[in-house]
Design a protein around this motif. Structure first.
Motif, mmCIF file in Angstrom:
data_model
loop_
_atom_site.group_PDB
_atom_site.id
_atom_site.type_symbol
_atom_site.label_atom_id
_atom_site.label_comp_id
_atom_site.label_asym_id
_atom_site.label_seq_id
_atom_site.Cartn_x
_atom_site.Cartn_y
_atom_site.Cartn_z
ATOM 1 N N ASP A 175 0.833 -1.216 0.000
ATOM 2 C CA ASP A 175 0.000 0.000 0.000
ATOM 3 C C ASP A 175 0.859 1.254 0.000
ATOM 4 O O ASP A 175 0.535 2.251 -0.647
ATOM 5 C CB ASP A 175 -0.899 0.040 1.246
ATOM 6 C CG ASP A 175 -1.944 -1.059 1.225
ATOM 7 O OD1 ASP A 175 -2.144 -1.652 0.136
ATOM 8 O OD2 ASP A 175 -2.546 -1.344 2.286
ATOM 9 N N GLU A 204 0.003 10.881 3.085
ATOM 10 C CA GLU A 204 -1.096 11.834 3.273
ATOM 11 C C GLU A 204 -1.002 12.333 4.704
ATOM 12 O O GLU A 204 -1.190 11.558 5.646
ATOM 13 C CB GLU A 204 -2.440 11.143 3.007
ATOM 14 C CG GLU A 204 -3.608 12.098 3.125
ATOM 15 C CD GLU A 204 -4.956 11.382 2.936
ATOM 16 O OE1 GLU A 204 -5.040 10.473 2.079
ATOM 17 O OE2 GLU A 204 -5.896 11.729 3.671
ATOM 18 N N PRO A 243 0.610 4.940 -4.819
ATOM 19 C CA PRO A 243 -0.087 6.180 -4.456
ATOM 20 C C PRO A 243 -1.508 6.178 -5.001
ATOM 21 O O PRO A 243 -1.776 5.567 -6.044
ATOM 22 C CB PRO A 243 0.748 7.268 -5.134
ATOM 23 C CG PRO A 243 1.549 6.587 -6.169
ATOM 24 C CD PRO A 243 1.607 5.132 -5.863
ATOM 25 N N PRO A 244 -2.424 6.851 -4.303
ATOM 26 C CA PRO A 244 -3.790 6.954 -4.823
ATOM 27 C C PRO A 244 -3.777 7.697 -6.168
ATOM 28 O O PRO A 244 -2.897 8.514 -6.429
ATOM 29 C CB PRO A 244 -4.522 7.766 -3.762
ATOM 30 C CG PRO A 244 -3.664 7.714 -2.549
ATOM 31 C CD PRO A 244 -2.267 7.512 -3.023
ATOM 32 N N GLU A 245 -4.787 7.428 -6.989
ATOM 33 C CA GLU A 245 -4.899 7.996 -8.334
ATOM 34 C C GLU A 245 -4.798 9.528 -8.352
ATOM 35 O O GLU A 245 -4.134 10.103 -9.198
ATOM 36 C CB GLU A 245 -6.263 7.619 -8.927
ATOM 37 C CG GLU A 245 -6.326 6.192 -9.441
ATOM 38 C CD GLU A 245 -5.604 6.044 -10.769
ATOM 39 O OE1 GLU A 245 -5.807 6.901 -11.636
ATOM 40 O OE2 GLU A 245 -4.843 5.065 -10.920
ATOM 41 N N HIS A 246 -5.479 10.158 -7.389
ATOM 42 C CA HIS A 246 -5.606 11.616 -7.441
ATOM 43 C C HIS A 246 -4.504 12.325 -6.664
ATOM 44 O O HIS A 246 -4.631 13.494 -6.333
ATOM 45 C CB HIS A 246 -6.977 12.012 -6.878
ATOM 46 C CG HIS A 246 -7.203 11.499 -5.488
ATOM 47 N ND1 HIS A 246 -7.430 10.162 -5.220
ATOM 48 C CD2 HIS A 246 -7.208 12.119 -4.294
ATOM 49 C CE1 HIS A 246 -7.584 10.008 -3.915
ATOM 50 N NE2 HIS A 246 -7.458 11.172 -3.327
ATOM 51 N N ALA A 247 -3.411 11.592 -6.364
ATOM 52 C CA ALA A 247 -2.363 12.207 -5.542
ATOM 53 C C ALA A 247 -1.786 13.444 -6.218
ATOM 54 O O ALA A 247 -1.620 13.489 -7.431
ATOM 55 C CB ALA A 247 -1.257 11.196 -5.263
ATOM 56 N N ASN A 272 -0.463 2.778 -12.389
ATOM 57 C CA ASN A 272 0.447 3.466 -11.480
ATOM 58 C C ASN A 272 1.851 2.898 -11.625
ATOM 59 O O ASN A 272 2.029 1.710 -11.767
ATOM 60 C CB ASN A 272 -0.025 3.287 -10.044
ATOM 61 C CG ASN A 272 -1.234 4.127 -9.752
ATOM 62 O OD1 ASN A 272 -1.207 5.335 -9.897
ATOM 63 N ND2 ASN A 272 -2.320 3.473 -9.392
ATOM 64 N N TRP A 282 4.806 8.076 -1.347
ATOM 65 C CA TRP A 282 3.668 8.974 -1.132
ATOM 66 C C TRP A 282 3.264 8.962 0.321
ATOM 67 O O TRP A 282 3.607 8.055 1.073
ATOM 68 C CB TRP A 282 2.476 8.576 -2.016
ATOM 69 C CG TRP A 282 1.741 7.366 -1.520
ATOM 70 C CD1 TRP A 282 2.055 6.075 -1.763
ATOM 71 C CD2 TRP A 282 0.570 7.350 -0.693
ATOM 72 N NE1 TRP A 282 1.168 5.248 -1.126
ATOM 73 C CE2 TRP A 282 0.247 6.013 -0.465
ATOM 74 C CE3 TRP A 282 -0.239 8.361 -0.125
ATOM 75 C CZ2 TRP A 282 -0.846 5.625 0.313
ATOM 76 C CZ3 TRP A 282 -1.332 7.977 0.651
ATOM 77 C CH2 TRP A 282 -1.631 6.606 0.854
ATOM 78 N N LYS A 296 2.296 12.641 -3.823
ATOM 79 C CA LYS A 296 3.223 11.689 -4.427
ATOM 80 C C LYS A 296 4.526 12.424 -4.736
ATOM 81 O O LYS A 296 4.513 13.481 -5.355
ATOM 82 C CB LYS A 296 2.621 11.128 -5.713
ATOM 83 C CG LYS A 296 3.574 10.216 -6.461
ATOM 84 C CD LYS A 296 2.956 9.793 -7.802
ATOM 85 C CE LYS A 296 4.022 9.190 -8.696
ATOM 86 N NZ LYS A 296 3.524 8.964 -10.055
ATOM 87 N N PRO A 300 -3.352 13.294 -0.533
ATOM 88 C CA PRO A 300 -2.208 12.415 -0.803
ATOM 89 C C PRO A 300 -1.179 13.140 -1.660
ATOM 90 O O PRO A 300 -1.532 13.791 -2.651
ATOM 91 C CB PRO A 300 -2.810 11.239 -1.562
ATOM 92 C CG PRO A 300 -4.271 11.433 -1.600
ATOM 93 C CD PRO A 300 -4.606 12.806 -1.137
#
Lengths: 539, 318
Positions: free
Chosen positions: B90, B167, B94-98, B317, B165, B133, B131
């Protein structure tokens, strides 16, 4: 089976010949062991001196005692002196050299000349490295990470690397000698499963040395080639790959941890059985465990690189394998503890060191699980947590075992007993001093203090002061044994052949043993650690 | 003097879980350490040399016990491994919208570029709850980006990009350390991460902007270095158009395919022959000597601004 002949007039290996030539050209494994003992002790105090300066600097958050340049040299040279010139040779080159042939019922190692050559290689490598340290030093860290070491450091990288390269051959030849000796020179009746666990541990260590050290030699040679000739191997600016260096370096240096600690495990098995008057619990599991550690130790190097940029899946494989290597270590600790059950435990100095080893190695091993756990490793790696962890294994474990062994076999090596009261006292303050030095570093690491920092944020000061206070006690714990052990040499040789009433072929000889060890080759009729039978016979 | 912390601040979305795993490990260590200590102390007292305790029936082999203390640690280890591995995975994705930030490390400083054009040295301002990145590289030796309060650490290497990444969950200031020894002033290569509330961060972003957005600088470099002459949208004779490239799957001359991420674009600029696109001749020269690490990031950001692949969900990603 008794070949002991208490003849006070019989010449022993020390009195057999006099003069400097008789020592420098000796082929007697016992004399070579003493040469090593003196040489590695010198390096231990050199490395210790660097540690003292570091701990003093770290008492305050500012850089007030030494400069950054000096501090970087101190931790680098501390690591190099302690790892390559003290810990790796320590037990094999001193106790292994002295005892392996005697435990096997042999007159010497298989290749006595090669053995002497090993010591000369050690001395040449050591002298060269010391020279490089005195004339400018080196600041790369003992890990020599590229491209810093090949393209950026302005210190004596190449001379130090050459010194260690030469030293490596000393290791390799000793390993080779031990393997051949164990295979070919066992006394009649001494089958593999009658070998003392000390011999098993030396054997496993020798296998690691023989397979891993050449990789170190290659790695250091490539490092030298890149630094001198600008051939791109590790430096991306020249087309190389810095991660490749880390893979190659840890392929040696992780197994090297087991080179340092397996021999101590062998010592502890001898001490616990002798002073509990018990056969070792689970002999075959103990023998299998050292071999398992030797094999698995080769498969876990990547756990030093979880944040290095290696692939996530490689990280997972190395993490899983690292947990596997914990199992045989756990088996050993449980078996030592179980050996005490229904024993007749006598608290003499050597066994105090053995208990110290078990306690500190357990903490070192368990904190190894923290570091094997991927997500936790990300936070802990390159912090003081790692520093604390490997000192628990390599100082708390390896050095405790080494000192326990020195205290146990001292009467055999010298014919003298040391002062028991002082010895117990120093074992105790070593244990206390060690924990006070290194336990606070676990907390510092979790708080996030990076290693190799000579200045640090103020909130870390209290724990650093505690650590430095502990180090001063620890230092005393190393100096006191030096004094009473040397002092014991003034006394007459009255230790007798077997002061601990121990089993094992080495105790059948007079103390100190004659040059040829045994008047008659002993014949072995039973397994090791037959202490219960000894007690039953009223001995 | 006695007011000092024993636990680090936990200020990121993963910190709590790392701590939970850490405490589980403490529990496991206490359990096994406790068993060994208790065994040592109890046996040493009960079976000391002169005690009268019975020694009858002593055994030196016990297969069930050996198996017990091999298998129980193995099972516990497997559980810890699984949890650690999942969390590690995890932490790598990184999350998509980072929100992206570019980091260039050098002896001995951290150089930060925000896509909006803001630049910082040894400081990183980020908004809380978003988040972030980091795309990182080094221009000399290996460094390591370490923020203890976030439980985040990632080595920063010369010659390649690494990413990580986080948050942030709490506004405040946190230590940023270099964790990989990098030479003389390694211990001084530190800074701070400033976590701000969203509005404050936007204000900071607008107020401290000294340069134009990275896409604009990238666009300018794209023309200045002459990239545009071959990689235009209209003529695709000598080089492919870069519109819609970022995140798409590219077929290479050797038949393999590769996802066009930051690493791929960097490689294509510095070592064009190494990743030749199918159907094109190896005409492009290397730009390894001409471009700084910061400029490379600006061109990458510009190429990103040219849009990604049309098919939703295809973007992977890195």
């Amino acid at each position: 089976m008794k070949t002991v002949n208490e003849d006070a007039l019989q010449k022993n290996y020390i009195t057999a010949a006099y003069g400097i030539r008789s020592w420098l050209l000796t082929r007697d494994h016992k004399r070579i062991a003493l040469l090593y003992l003196i040489s590695i002790t010198l390096f231990f105090f050199v490395g210790g001196f660097f540690a003292v300066l570091m701990r003093l600097e770290l008492m305050t958050p500012q850089g007030d005692l030494v400069s950054a340049e000096t501090y970087n040299r101190l931790f680098t040279m501390h690591g190099i002196a302690m790892i390559f010139f003290f810990l790796v040779p320590s037990i094999p080159a001193v106790l292994g050299n002295f005892l392996l042939p005697m435990m096997l019922g042999a007159r010497d190692l298989a290749f006595p000349r090669l053995n002497l050559l090993s010591w000369y290689l050690y001395m040449v490598g050591g002298a060269y490295t010391l020279y490089a340290m005195v004339t400018g030093g080196i600041d790369t860290g003992w890990t020599f990470y590229t491209p810093y070491s090949t393209g950026y450091s302005t210190t004596n990288v190449v001379p130090v690397v050459v010194g260690i390269f030469i030293l490596g051959f000393s290791s390799i030849l000793t390993g080779l000698n031990f393997i051949v000796t164990t295979h070919k020179m066992r006394a009649p009746g001494l089958t593999w499963f009658r070998l003392p666990l000390f011999v098993w541990s030396q054997y496993a260590t020798s296998v690691i040395i023989l397979l891993a050290t050449p990789v170190l030699a290659i790695t250091l040679a490539l490092l030298g080639v890149e630094r001198i000739f600008q051939v791109g191997i590790f430096d991306p600016a020249l087309g190389g790959d810095p991660i490749l260096f880390q893979h190659m370096f840890w392929f040696y240096s992780h197994p090297a941890v087991y080179i340092m600690v397996l021999p101590s495990m062998g010592v502890v098995s001898e001490l616990v059985t002798c002073f509990a008057r018990r056969r070792i619990f689970g002999y075959k599991f103990m023998a299998a465990a050292v071999m398992a550690i030797a094999v698995l130790g080769f498969l876990v190097w990547g756990h030093h690189m979880f944040v290095s940029g290696q692939s996530v899946y490689a990280g997972m494989a190395f993490s899983a394998l690292s947990f596997f290597v914990a199992i045989p270590s756990a088996v050993k600790v449980f078996n030592w503890t179980a050996t005490l059950h229904k024993g007749r435990i006598e608290f003499r100095t050597p066994v105090l060191y053995a208990f110290g080893f078990i306690g500190l190695f357990t903490i070192g091993g368990l904190t190894g699980l923290f570091l094997a756990t991927l997500a936790v490793n990300v936070h802990l790696t390159d912090t003081y947590f790692v520093v604390a962890h490997f000192h628990y294994i390599m100082v708390g474990g390896a050095v405790m075992g080494y000192l326990g062994g020195i205290h146990y076999w001292w009467p055999k090596m010298t014919g003298r007993m040391y002062h028991e009261g002082w010895a117990k006292f120093s074992a105790l303050i070593l244990f206390v001093g060690f924990n006070l030095t290194f336990f606070p570093q676990f907390i510092l690491g979790y708080l996030g203090m990076p290693r190799r920092y000579y200045i640090y944020p103020e909130e870390f000061q209290v724990l650093n002061v505690l650590s430095t206070a502990g180090a001063s006690i620890l230092g005393l714990g190393y100096i006191i044994p030096m004094i009473y052990l040397l002092w014991s040499l003034r006394k007459p040789r009255t230790a007798g052949p077997n002061p601990w009433n121990a089993t094992g072929l080495e105790w059948l000889t007079p103390s100190p043993p004659p040059t040829h060890n045994f008047d008659k080759t002993p014949i072995v009729t039973e397994g090791p650690y037959a202490y219960e039978e000894k007690s039953a016979n009223g001995e | 003097m006695w007011d000092f912390p024993l636990l680090p601040e936990a200020a990121s979305s993963t910190a709590a879980e790392v701590d939970a795993l850490f405490w589980l490990l403490i529990g496991v260590a206490a359990f096994f350490g406790g068993i060994i200590t208790a065994g040592l102390v109890y046996f040493n007292i009960r079976y000391r040399k002169n005690s009268k305790a019975s020694r009858a029936g002593a055994v030196s082999e016990h297969l069930p016990l050996e198996l017990l203390w091999s298998i129980v640690p193995l099972v516990i280890s497997a559980g810890i491994f699984g949890w650690g591995a999942k969390l590690y995975f995890d932490m790598h994705v990184p999350p998509e919208h980072a929100r992206e930030v570019y980091v260039v490390a050098k002896q001995w400083m951290w150089k930060i570029q925000h896509p909006q054009g803001n630049r910082e040295i040894n400081e990183l301002h980020v908004p809380v709850g978003v988040p972030i990145k980091l795309v990182m590289t080094s221009q000399d030796v290996i460094h390591s980006f370490f923020v203890p309060a976030f439980r985040v650490k990632q080595d920063v290497l010369p010659g390649r990009y690494t990413t990580t990444w986080f948050e942030a969950t709490k506004p405040g200031e946190y230590h940023l350390f270099c964790a990989e020894y990098c030479g003389t002033s390694h211990a001084s290569m530190k800074g701070r991460v400033v976590v701000m509330k969203q509005e404050e961060f936007e204000r900071w972003l607008a107020g401290s902007r000294l340069a134009e957005p990275m896409t604009a600088s990238g666009d300018q470099l794209f023309r200045q270095f002459g990239c545009v002459t071959c990689h235009s949208q209209t003529s695709q004779e000598r080089g492919p158009s870069l519109h819609g490239l970022f995140g798409s799957t590219v077929r290479l001359a050797d038949g393999s395919t590769v996802t066009a991420d930051e690493r791929y674009i960097r490689e294509s600029i510095l070592n064009p022959g190494g990743a030749l696109v199918a159907g094109y001749k190896p005409l492009m020269p290397t730009y390894a000597q001409q471009m700084s690490q910061e400029q490379l990031f600006q061109i990458i950001e510009y190429i990103k601004s040219l849009g990604g692949p049309q098919i939703a969900g295809e973007r992977k990603n890195p």
